[in-house]
Scaffold this active site. Structure first.
Site, PDB file in Angstrom:
ATOM      1  N   ASP A 165      20.527  -8.210   4.318  1.00 43.50           N
ATOM      2  CA  ASP A 165      19.688  -9.320   4.299  1.00 43.50           C
ATOM      3  C   ASP A 165      20.503 -10.660   3.988  1.00 43.50           C
ATOM      4  OD1 ASP A 165      17.533 -11.436   4.554  1.00 43.50           O
ATOM      5  OD2 ASP A 165      16.203  -9.834   4.671  1.00 43.50           O
TER       6      ASP A 165
ATOM      7  N   GLY B  18      14.243 -14.168   4.345  1.00 39.35           N
ATOM      8  CA  GLY B  18      13.592 -13.083   3.633  1.00 39.35           C
ATOM      9  C   GLY B  18      13.575 -13.227   2.079  1.00 39.35           C
TER      10      GLY B  18
ATOM     11  N   LYS C 170      22.115 -16.859  17.102  1.00 40.77           N
ATOM     12  CA  LYS C 170      23.348 -16.155  16.582  1.00 40.77           C
ATOM     13  C   LYS C 170      22.992 -14.624  16.267  1.00 40.77           C
ATOM     14  CE  LYS C 170      26.641 -18.199  14.279  1.00 40.77           C
ATOM     15  NZ  LYS C 170      27.453 -19.022  13.585  1.00 40.77           N
TER      16      LYS C 170
ATOM     17  N   TYR D  49      14.267 -18.438  20.273  1.00 43.02           N
ATOM     18  CA  TYR D  49      13.954 -17.242  19.787  1.00 43.02           C
ATOM     19  C   TYR D  49      13.682 -16.331  20.982  1.00 43.02           C
ATOM     20  CZ  TYR D  49      11.003 -13.552  17.436  1.00 43.02           C
ATOM     21  OH  TYR D  49      10.575 -12.604  16.792  1.00 43.02           O
TER      22      TYR D  49
ATOM     23  N   LYS E  13      15.961 -12.853  21.929  1.00 41.29           N
ATOM     24  CA  LYS E  13      15.415 -11.566  21.864  1.00 41.29           C
ATOM     25  C   LYS E  13      15.752 -10.751  23.308  1.00 41.29           C
ATOM     26  CE  LYS E  13      13.808 -10.936  17.877  1.00 41.29           C
ATOM     27  NZ  LYS E  13      14.230  -9.816  17.032  1.00 41.29           N
TER      28      LYS E  13
ATOM     29  N   THR F  58       1.937  -8.945  14.026  1.00 41.85           N
ATOM     30  CA  THR F  58       1.961  -8.207  13.035  1.00 41.85           C
ATOM     31  C   THR F  58       1.310  -8.771  11.715  1.00 41.85           C
ATOM     32  OG1 THR F  58       3.498  -6.777  13.948  1.00 41.85           O
ATOM     33  CG2 THR F  58       2.913  -6.049  11.818  1.00 41.85           C
TER      34      THR F  58
ATOM     35  N   ARG G 258       2.778 -19.070  10.953  1.00 45.03           N
ATOM     36  CA  ARG G 258       2.108 -18.376  11.819  1.00 45.03           C
ATOM     37  C   ARG G 258       0.431 -18.493  11.617  1.00 45.03           C
ATOM     38  NH1 ARG G 258       6.041 -13.279  12.757  1.00 45.03           N
ATOM     39  NH2 ARG G 258       6.525 -13.661  10.289  1.00 45.03           N
TER      40      ARG G 258
END
Length: 318
Positions: free
Chosen positions: A37, A42, A97, A151, A155, A181, A192
């Site tokens: 990471d 994170g 990236k 984003y 993906k 999730t 979120r």
């Protein structure tokens, strides 16, 4: 558990919400886990409880740059990426990236090590869907130049690159399309809906609902998500699989439920809907049920209570 002894797995995004729970699960299953990471989104606290273990090691590294892991490697889980609009609007180029260069680097590593790789895709590949529920054959309705495009398209590219390595090089690949999730270790200021609602309710602030709150989401508890990913990794299916909970709710109803569960005196405040915000999210999970013998087990109420308790403790520590 015996068959997994000494198997080595690389988990990118290891200090993130989902990545850290995956580290826990694979440690429990007897793997040697290599966490990686760059700690942009994170938090090292999510995995510091693993640092004393001989079967865990951590690399502070950005996977958008060349990735080297010495020794054998049997599996790779690519979960490195910002996953919240608040992040990928702030660091759009890094988001692109990690989905493109990062994925390319890890597919190359998997090829050199003859490892199986599972990439974390997202329900956002469906964009603002014109069909509901969304099944894996739906191609999506994405604005590539809108604010969320960094984003969504990262993906979508990730999936295309993964399938190219599978088809051209014969690499063993798996693609998890992850739906909303939630659970412990989501950041307080994640941006979120659920972390926002819970954080606001516990502080007695008004809950911010965008638009009129009629847009829907389908929330899955983290332990169910981890189980789905685990089963997908050890399946023999290379095409994308939705991992989510088909129980659909409006965001207004979710906000009201959280006020009730936290016994908060908060009210609800409506704000302008962000550009390209999806109006519907509901996975078709027939494929996961059929191929993986998997479906969600944790009720939304139990999951929310666990998450609320986690945030309560966070506030008490501050």
């Amino acid at each position: 558990m015996q068959e997994h002894k000494r198997k080595r797995i690389l988990i990118t995004g290891a200090a993130g919400f989902l990545g850290s729970h995956l580290c826990d699960r694979f440690i429990e299953e007897g793997f040697h886990v290599i966490g990686m990471d760059n700690l942009v989104t994170g938090d090292i606290k999510n995995i510091e409880h693993l640092f004393h273990l001989a079967q865990f090691e951590f690399y502070h590294h950005d996977v958008s740059k060349f990735v080297h892991v010495p020794g054998e490697l049997h599996y790779i889980l690519h979960f490195a990426s910002p996953a919240s609009p608040i992040d990928y609007l702030k660091i759009p180029i890094q988001t692109l990236k990690v989905g493109s260069l990062g994925t390319h680097n890890l597919l190359g590593l998997a090829k050199s090590k003859q490892a199986r790789i599972l990439v974390a895709s997202t329900s956002e590949v469906y964009g603002d869907p014109l069909v509901s529920p969304q099944n894996e054959e739906y191609w999506g309705n994405v604005n590539p130049v809108g604010p969320r495009g960094v984003y969504d398209e990262a993906k979508r590219f990730q999936e295309a690159m993964t399938m190219a390595y599978h088809n051209f090089h014969g690499l063993e690949t798996r693609i998890a399309r992850i739906f909303n999730t939630f659970g412990p270790r989501m950041r307080l200021h994640d941006g979120r809906a659920l972390p926002n609602f819970i954080s606001q309710a516990l502080q007695g602030k008004d809950l911010t609902v965008f638009g009129d709150g009629s847009q829907t989401r389908s929330f899955i508890y983290v332990s169910d998500q981890v189980e789905g990913i685990f089963k997908l990794l050890f399946s023999d299916y290379p095409l994308p699989v939705n991992i989510g909970n088909p129980e659909e709710m409006t965001l207004l109803a979710v906000a009201q439920e959280i006020i009730k569960l936290t016994q908060s005196q908060s009210s609800i405040r409506f704000e302008k809907l962000p550009v390209d915000d999806p109006k519907q999210r509901r996975p078709d999970i027939d494929k996961a049920i059929r191929l993986l013998n998997w479906k969600p087990q944790v009720s939304r109420k139990n999951g929310l209570e666990n998450t609320i308790n986690y945030y309560r403790n966070l506030f008490q520590e501050q």
